[in-house]
Design an enzyme around this catalytic site. Structure first.
Site, PDB file in Angstrom:
ATOM      1  N   ASP A  54       4.434   1.120  15.751  1.00 44.34           N
ATOM      2  CA  ASP A  54       6.037   1.210  15.895  1.00 44.34           C
ATOM      3  C   ASP A  54       6.285   2.179  14.873  1.00 44.34           C
ATOM      4  OD1 ASP A  54       5.950  -0.858  17.687  1.00 44.34           O
ATOM      5  OD2 ASP A  54       7.294  -2.028  16.589  1.00 44.34           O
ATOM      6  N   GLY A  70       0.790  -1.128   0.004  1.00 45.79           N
ATOM      7  CA  GLY A  70       0.043   0.096   0.091  1.00 45.79           C
ATOM      8  C   GLY A  70       0.798   1.345   0.168  1.00 45.79           C
ATOM      9  N   GLY A 129      18.191  -2.483  18.725  1.00 41.92           N
ATOM     10  CA  GLY A 129      16.740  -1.736  18.508  1.00 41.92           C
ATOM     11  C   GLY A 129      16.206  -1.876  17.351  1.00 41.92           C
ATOM     12  N   HIS A 170      -5.573 -16.388  48.802  1.00 43.81           N
ATOM     13  CA  HIS A 170      -4.573 -17.043  49.335  1.00 43.81           C
ATOM     14  C   HIS A 170      -4.521 -18.724  49.227  1.00 43.81           C
ATOM     15  CE1 HIS A 170      -1.275 -18.036  52.256  1.00 43.81           C
ATOM     16  NE2 HIS A 170      -2.173 -18.984  52.740  1.00 43.81           N
ATOM     17  N   GLU A 216      26.917  -5.101  25.496  1.00 38.65           N
ATOM     18  CA  GLU A 216      26.007  -4.083  25.701  1.00 38.65           C
ATOM     19  C   GLU A 216      27.040  -2.633  25.654  1.00 38.65           C
ATOM     20  OE1 GLU A 216      22.726  -3.266  25.837  1.00 38.65           O
ATOM     21  OE2 GLU A 216      23.671  -1.236  26.235  1.00 38.65           O
TER      22      GLU A 216
HETATM   23  P1  FAD Z   1       4.483  -4.600  12.667  1.00 31.46           P
HETATM   24  O1  FAD Z   1       4.036  -5.676  13.482  1.00 31.46           O
HETATM   25  O2  FAD Z   1       5.849  -4.277  12.307  1.00 31.46           O
HETATM   26  O3  FAD Z   1       3.252  -4.806  11.532  1.00 31.46           O
HETATM   27  C1  FAD Z   1       3.524  -3.784  10.231  1.00 31.46           C
HETATM   28  C2  FAD Z   1       3.037  -4.505   9.155  1.00 31.46           C
HETATM   29  O4  FAD Z   1       2.776  -3.493   8.150  1.00 31.46           O
HETATM   30  C3  FAD Z   1       4.046  -5.656   8.524  1.00 31.46           C
HETATM   31  O5  FAD Z   1       3.327  -6.774   8.116  1.00 31.46           O
HETATM   32  C4  FAD Z   1       4.620  -4.957   7.214  1.00 31.46           C
HETATM   33  O6  FAD Z   1       4.941  -6.046   6.316  1.00 31.46           O
HETATM   34  C5  FAD Z   1       3.354  -4.038   6.863  1.00 31.46           C
HETATM   35  N1  FAD Z   1       3.695  -3.094   5.812  1.00 31.46           N
HETATM   36  C6  FAD Z   1       4.454  -2.103   6.063  1.00 31.46           C
HETATM   37  N2  FAD Z   1       4.546  -1.356   5.157  1.00 31.46           N
HETATM   38  C7  FAD Z   1       3.744  -1.661   4.431  1.00 31.46           C
HETATM   39  C8  FAD Z   1       3.162  -1.016   3.262  1.00 31.46           C
HETATM   40  N3  FAD Z   1       3.493   0.112   2.528  1.00 31.46           N
HETATM   41  N4  FAD Z   1       2.082  -1.935   2.595  1.00 31.46           N
HETATM   42  C9  FAD Z   1       1.623  -2.935   2.946  1.00 31.46           C
HETATM   43  N5  FAD Z   1       2.055  -3.478   4.176  1.00 31.46           N
HETATM   44  C10 FAD Z   1       3.081  -2.840   4.897  1.00 31.46           C
HETATM   45  N6  FAD Z   1       6.033  -6.480  21.822  1.00 31.46           N
HETATM   46  C11 FAD Z   1       5.471  -6.820  22.783  1.00 31.46           C
HETATM   47  O7  FAD Z   1       4.480  -6.166  23.074  1.00 31.46           O
HETATM   48  N7  FAD Z   1       5.350  -8.091  23.627  1.00 31.46           N
HETATM   49  C12 FAD Z   1       6.490  -8.952  22.999  1.00 31.46           C
HETATM   50  O8  FAD Z   1       6.684 -10.077  23.816  1.00 31.46           O
HETATM   51  C13 FAD Z   1       7.207  -8.672  21.869  1.00 31.46           C
HETATM   52  N8  FAD Z   1       8.204  -9.385  21.401  1.00 31.46           N
HETATM   53  C14 FAD Z   1       8.813  -9.125  20.622  1.00 31.46           C
HETATM   54  C15 FAD Z   1       9.899 -10.058  20.053  1.00 31.46           C
HETATM   55  C16 FAD Z   1      10.800  -9.502  19.012  1.00 31.46           C
HETATM   56  C17 FAD Z   1      11.839 -10.787  18.574  1.00 31.46           C
HETATM   57  C18 FAD Z   1      10.511  -8.670  18.184  1.00 31.46           C
HETATM   58  C19 FAD Z   1      11.213  -8.273  17.049  1.00 31.46           C
HETATM   59  C20 FAD Z   1       9.654  -7.552  18.474  1.00 31.46           C
HETATM   60  C21 FAD Z   1       8.768  -7.948  19.740  1.00 31.46           C
HETATM   61  N9  FAD Z   1       7.828  -6.994  20.392  1.00 31.46           N
HETATM   62  C22 FAD Z   1       7.120  -7.293  21.186  1.00 31.46           C
HETATM   63  C23 FAD Z   1       7.527  -5.689  19.420  1.00 31.46           C
HETATM   64  C24 FAD Z   1       6.319  -5.942  18.414  1.00 31.46           C
HETATM   65  O9  FAD Z   1       6.635  -6.918  17.623  1.00 31.46           O
HETATM   66  C25 FAD Z   1       6.014  -4.487  17.754  1.00 31.46           C
HETATM   67  O10 FAD Z   1       5.896  -3.578  18.728  1.00 31.46           O
HETATM   68  C26 FAD Z   1       4.774  -4.667  17.283  1.00 31.46           C
HETATM   69  O11 FAD Z   1       4.688  -5.871  16.212  1.00 31.46           O
HETATM   70  C27 FAD Z   1       4.351  -3.462  16.373  1.00 31.46           C
HETATM   71  O12 FAD Z   1       3.208  -3.649  15.480  1.00 31.46           O
HETATM   72  P2  FAD Z   1       2.884  -2.734  14.445  1.00 31.46           P
HETATM   73  O13 FAD Z   1       1.392  -3.212  13.619  1.00 31.46           O
HETATM   74  O14 FAD Z   1       3.028  -1.349  14.543  1.00 31.46           O
HETATM   75  O15 FAD Z   1       4.141  -3.216  13.510  1.00 31.46           O
HETATM   76  P1  NAD Z   2      16.307  -2.507  23.018  1.00 32.70           P
HETATM   77  O1  NAD Z   2      16.067  -0.803  22.880  1.00 32.70           O
HETATM   78  O2  NAD Z   2      15.399  -2.929  24.142  1.00 32.70           O
HETATM   79  O3  NAD Z   2      17.755  -2.814  23.313  1.00 32.70           O
HETATM   80  C1  NAD Z   2      18.713  -2.391  22.368  1.00 32.70           C
HETATM   81  C2  NAD Z   2      19.914  -2.607  23.299  1.00 32.70           C
HETATM   82  O4  NAD Z   2      21.093  -2.417  22.592  1.00 32.70           O
HETATM   83  C3  NAD Z   2      20.028  -1.459  24.328  1.00 32.70           C
HETATM   84  O5  NAD Z   2      20.288  -1.837  25.613  1.00 32.70           O
HETATM   85  C4  NAD Z   2      21.237  -0.507  23.601  1.00 32.70           C
HETATM   86  O6  NAD Z   2      22.065   0.057  24.556  1.00 32.70           O
HETATM   87  C5  NAD Z   2      22.196  -1.658  23.056  1.00 32.70           C
HETATM   88  N1  NAD Z   2      22.971  -1.170  21.893  1.00 32.70           N
HETATM   89  C6  NAD Z   2      22.539  -0.295  20.904  1.00 32.70           C
HETATM   90  N2  NAD Z   2      23.633   0.220  20.065  1.00 32.70           N
HETATM   91  C7  NAD Z   2      24.571  -0.869  20.716  1.00 32.70           C
HETATM   92  C8  NAD Z   2      25.924  -1.287  20.221  1.00 32.70           C
HETATM   93  N3  NAD Z   2      26.207  -0.651  18.978  1.00 32.70           N
HETATM   94  N4  NAD Z   2      26.574  -2.130  20.567  1.00 32.70           N
HETATM   95  C9  NAD Z   2      26.078  -2.940  21.849  1.00 32.70           C
HETATM   96  N5  NAD Z   2      24.780  -2.504  22.303  1.00 32.70           N
HETATM   97  C10 NAD Z   2      23.929  -1.669  21.937  1.00 32.70           C
HETATM   98  O7  NAD Z   2      16.084  -3.233  21.457  1.00 32.70           O
HETATM   99  P2  NAD Z   2      15.542  -4.550  21.146  1.00 32.70           P
HETATM  100  O8  NAD Z   2      16.074  -5.576  22.252  1.00 32.70           O
HETATM  101  O9  NAD Z   2      16.472  -4.738  19.751  1.00 32.70           O
HETATM  102  O10 NAD Z   2      14.000  -4.566  20.896  1.00 32.70           O
HETATM  103  C11 NAD Z   2      13.642  -3.647  19.815  1.00 32.70           C
HETATM  104  C12 NAD Z   2      12.075  -3.086  20.234  1.00 32.70           C
HETATM  105  O11 NAD Z   2      11.203  -4.506  20.419  1.00 32.70           O
HETATM  106  C13 NAD Z   2      12.017  -2.631  21.817  1.00 32.70           C
HETATM  107  O12 NAD Z   2      11.482  -1.505  21.623  1.00 32.70           O
HETATM  108  C14 NAD Z   2      11.127  -3.638  22.616  1.00 32.70           C
HETATM  109  O13 NAD Z   2      10.240  -2.656  23.130  1.00 32.70           O
HETATM  110  C15 NAD Z   2      10.307  -4.450  21.493  1.00 32.70           C
HETATM  111  N6  NAD Z   2      10.220  -5.764  22.162  1.00 32.70           N
HETATM  112  C16 NAD Z   2       9.511  -5.962  23.116  1.00 32.70           C
HETATM  113  C17 NAD Z   2       9.602  -7.299  23.571  1.00 32.70           C
HETATM  114  C18 NAD Z   2       8.708  -7.300  24.865  1.00 32.70           C
HETATM  115  O14 NAD Z   2       7.764  -6.480  25.300  1.00 32.70           O
HETATM  116  N7  NAD Z   2       8.958  -8.536  25.681  1.00 32.70           N
HETATM  117  C19 NAD Z   2      10.390  -8.269  23.269  1.00 32.70           C
HETATM  118  C20 NAD Z   2      11.361  -7.958  22.187  1.00 32.70           C
HETATM  119  C21 NAD Z   2      11.079  -6.630  21.543  1.00 32.70           C
END
Ligand code: FAD
Ligand code: NAD
Length: 475
Positions: A319, A122, A278, A451, A211
């Site tokens: 995001d 899109g 990140g 409890h 880190e």
């Molecule tokens: P996304 O999930 O990134 O979805 C965006 C969608 O839009 C994708 O399918 C993409 O292909 C599509 N898209 C993009 N541009 C276009 C376009 N132009 N046309 C059509 N489609 C498009 N968050 C938590 O809260 N709890 C967790 O436990 C957690 N664990 C995580 C573990 C990992 C390993 C990772 C990487 C992330 C985790 N997160 C977690 C973060 C979470 O995945 C994101 O915050 C969340 O997916 C964001 O949702 P979103 O819908 O904004 O984006």
């Molecule tokens: P993060 O921001 O949680 O952690 C990134 C870490 O990498 C930080 O501690 C930062 O200081 C470090 N860092 C940055 N640059 C670096 C470098 N050059 N060398 C070494 N360390 C460096 O990001 P993430 O773990 O990649 O996760 C991305 C996002 O996905 C987060 O915002 C998180 O909220 C989301 N997420 C959420 C969950 C959950 O809710 N359980 C799980 C996975 C991911």
């Protein structure tokens, strides 16, 4: 097929798909466009979260945690198992089946709600038109009264440590390992680094976590971060703080990761590297010229407190906009926007968004840390309760960690709750509800908790804030 909709949502992740469903519940005509491509080229709704994030990571965390418990805790229960083993292929198959079921479920939900799913790309054009490119390359121009941008995020690359999809991977790659690496380096001790580092460590990988910052988990309350670091180190995660990564080179003996710390130049040689430093907003080819949608300096789509982009009837959520990158934050924004579009009330309370890190012990918090509350000029009181004093936690052989309540010393309003311990991610829901209703610590103190449950630890922590705990001495 109809090319005109009340609402077009671009992105079908945990922000976009709830927005589409709620808009349809509000009797609006809705299409949701999603361009996710799996490794095999197939499309799937659900975004990063369901396909390559929250869900697959939790599936592997659960499997690896069960193994860890069988190896290290069952004996304490008097449960004897001989020859405990594991099968990574089976773990990966289970994970894949869960992902398939969940992503397929979105299509069923769309069907039931009356949302039109469009698999493809899109692109927003001026005048709330959307160019849709289907999987076969055909283009259609759709018209909407409202457009919701929910394009999500992507992993941040690290210069000098280039992804090659094999030895050097992002978080998605680290969820797909077909075998346990003998030596693993995770760059970034954030949420992903700790969760995925834990998975592969529990399965036997020698795991080094590099880190850049000197401080461990700076976003968490400092006592929680300290406790967490102690447990992770005990589990064998070799967390090296203040490590500035300079680059990585793949050779015969593995990948050489070079970094500098206080002691000088260092090298660690591993079989696989996960870069988890990140994520950044993903808006590639999303906006044509002249839409009026503006990106900020870090590439996020600029929005106001209600997710309006400033371009008429164009909204952005999840995001790709400011705020924590969490699935539940995106979901609430999606629901709020869909309600606002329908002329109803819609609001996200950004002060009460819970964070959970699904390690063992689990970590969860909501609101301000003690340090943040003090820095904001609050006079605070705190109460803590260790799970070691919880009968239920002891029965579960899960006495590590504690609950901590941070409250205003004058008004007694709860400012933050911080939990490290068993089921922290579930327990935090009570604190989120309390903060949503601006509860005082006394409100928690006067709420009856069953409890023996883990939730009693939160009750006792609230009591401890006023030195009225029953099950620990008050100091
Ligand atoms: P996304 O999930 O990134 O979805 C965006 C969608 O839009 C994708 O399918 C993409 O292909 C599509 N898209 C993009 N541009 C276009 C376009 N132009 N046309 C059509 N489609 C498009 N968050 C938590 O809260 N709890 C967790 O436990 C957690 N664990 C995580 C573990 C990992 C390993 C990772 C990487 C992330 C985790 N997160 C977690 C973060 C979470 O995945 C994101 O915050 C969340 O997916 C964001 O949702 P979103 O819908 O904004 O984006
Ligand atoms: P993060 O921001 O949680 O952690 C990134 C870490 O990498 C930080 O501690 C930062 O200081 C470090 N860092 C940055 N640059 C670096 C470098 N050059 N060398 C070494 N360390 C460096 O990001 P993430 O773990 O990649 O996760 C991305 C996002 O996905 C987060 O915002 C998180 O909220 C989301 N997420 C959420 C969950 C959950 O809710 N359980 C799980 C996975 C991911």
């Amino acid at each position: 097929m109809n090319d005109s909709f009340d609402v077009i949502v671009i992105g079908g992740g945990p922000a976009g798909y709830p927005a589409a469903i709620r808009a349809a519940q509000n009797k609006l005509t809705v299409a949701c466009i999603d361009g996710w491509k799996n490794r095999d080229g197939s499309s799937a709704f659900g975004g990063s979260c369901l396909n390559a994030g929250c869900i697959p990571s939790k599936a592997l965390l659960e499997s690896s945690e069960l193994l860890h418990r069988a190896q290290h805790e069952f004996a304490a229960h008097g449960v004897q198992l001989d020859g405990i083993g594991f099968d990574v292929t089976r773990m990966q198959q289970r994970k894949a089946a869960i992902v398939k079921g969940m992503t397929g479920g979105i299509l069923a939900l769309f069907k039931a709600a009356g949302v039109t799913p469009l698999a493809g790309h899109g692109r927003l054009l001026p005048g709330r038109k959307v160019e849709f490119t289907g999987a076969d390359g055909t283009k259609r121009t759709l018209q909407a009264k409202h457009v919701v941008l929910a394009s999500g995020s992507e992993p941040m690359p690290l210069r000098g440590v280039d992804f090659d999809g094999k030895a050097i991977v992002d978080s998605w790659g680290a969820l797909e390992f077909e075998a346990v690496p003998k030596r693993l380096c995770v760059i970034g001790a954030g949420v992903i680094g700790l969760e995925l580092g834990s998975v592969w460590r529990r399965l036997g990988a020698e795991t080094v976590v590099l880190e850049a910052l000197e401080q461990f988990l700076p976003m968490a309350d400092s006592v929680v971060a300290k406790e967490a670091q102690r447990h992770f180190r005990k589990q064998g995660l070799d967390i090296r703080l203040g490590a500035k990564v300079a680059g990585a080179k793949t050779g015969k003996s593995g990948v050489e990761v070079r970094y500098a710390d206080k002691s000088g130049e260092q090298v660690v040689v591993v079989d696989r590297v996960v870069v988890a430093i990140g994520r950044r907003p993903y808006t590639q080819d999303l906006l044509a010229e002249g839409t009026g949608v503006v990106l900020d300096a870090r590439g996020f789509i600029q929005v106001d407190d209600h997710c309006r982009t400033g371009a008429g009837n164009v909204w952005a959520i999840g995001d790709c906009v400011r705020g924590p990158m969490l699935a539940h934050k995106g979901k609430e924004e999606g629901i709020a926007v869909a309600d606002l579009i329908a002329g109803q009330y819609g609001h996200v309370n950004y002060k009460a968004i819970p964070s959970v890190i699904y390690t063992a012990p689990e970590i969860a918090w909501v609101g301000q840390t003690e340090e943040q509350a003090r820095a904001a000029g609050r006079t605070v009181k705190t109460g803590s309760f260790p799970f070691a004093a919880s009968g239920r936690a002891r029965a579960m052989e899960a006495g590590a960690g504690f609950c901590k309540v941070v409250a205003d010393a004058g008004s007694d309003e709860i400012l933050g709750v911080h939990i490290i311990g068993p089921m922290a991610g579930e327990l935090i829901a009570e604190a989120v509800l309390a903060m949503e209703y601006s509860a005082s610590s006394e409100d928690l103190q006067r709420t009856i908790h069953a409890h023996p449950t883990l939730s009693e630890a939160l009750h006792e922590a609230a009591l401890a804030a006023d030195r009225r705990a029953i099950d620990i001495p008050n100091r």
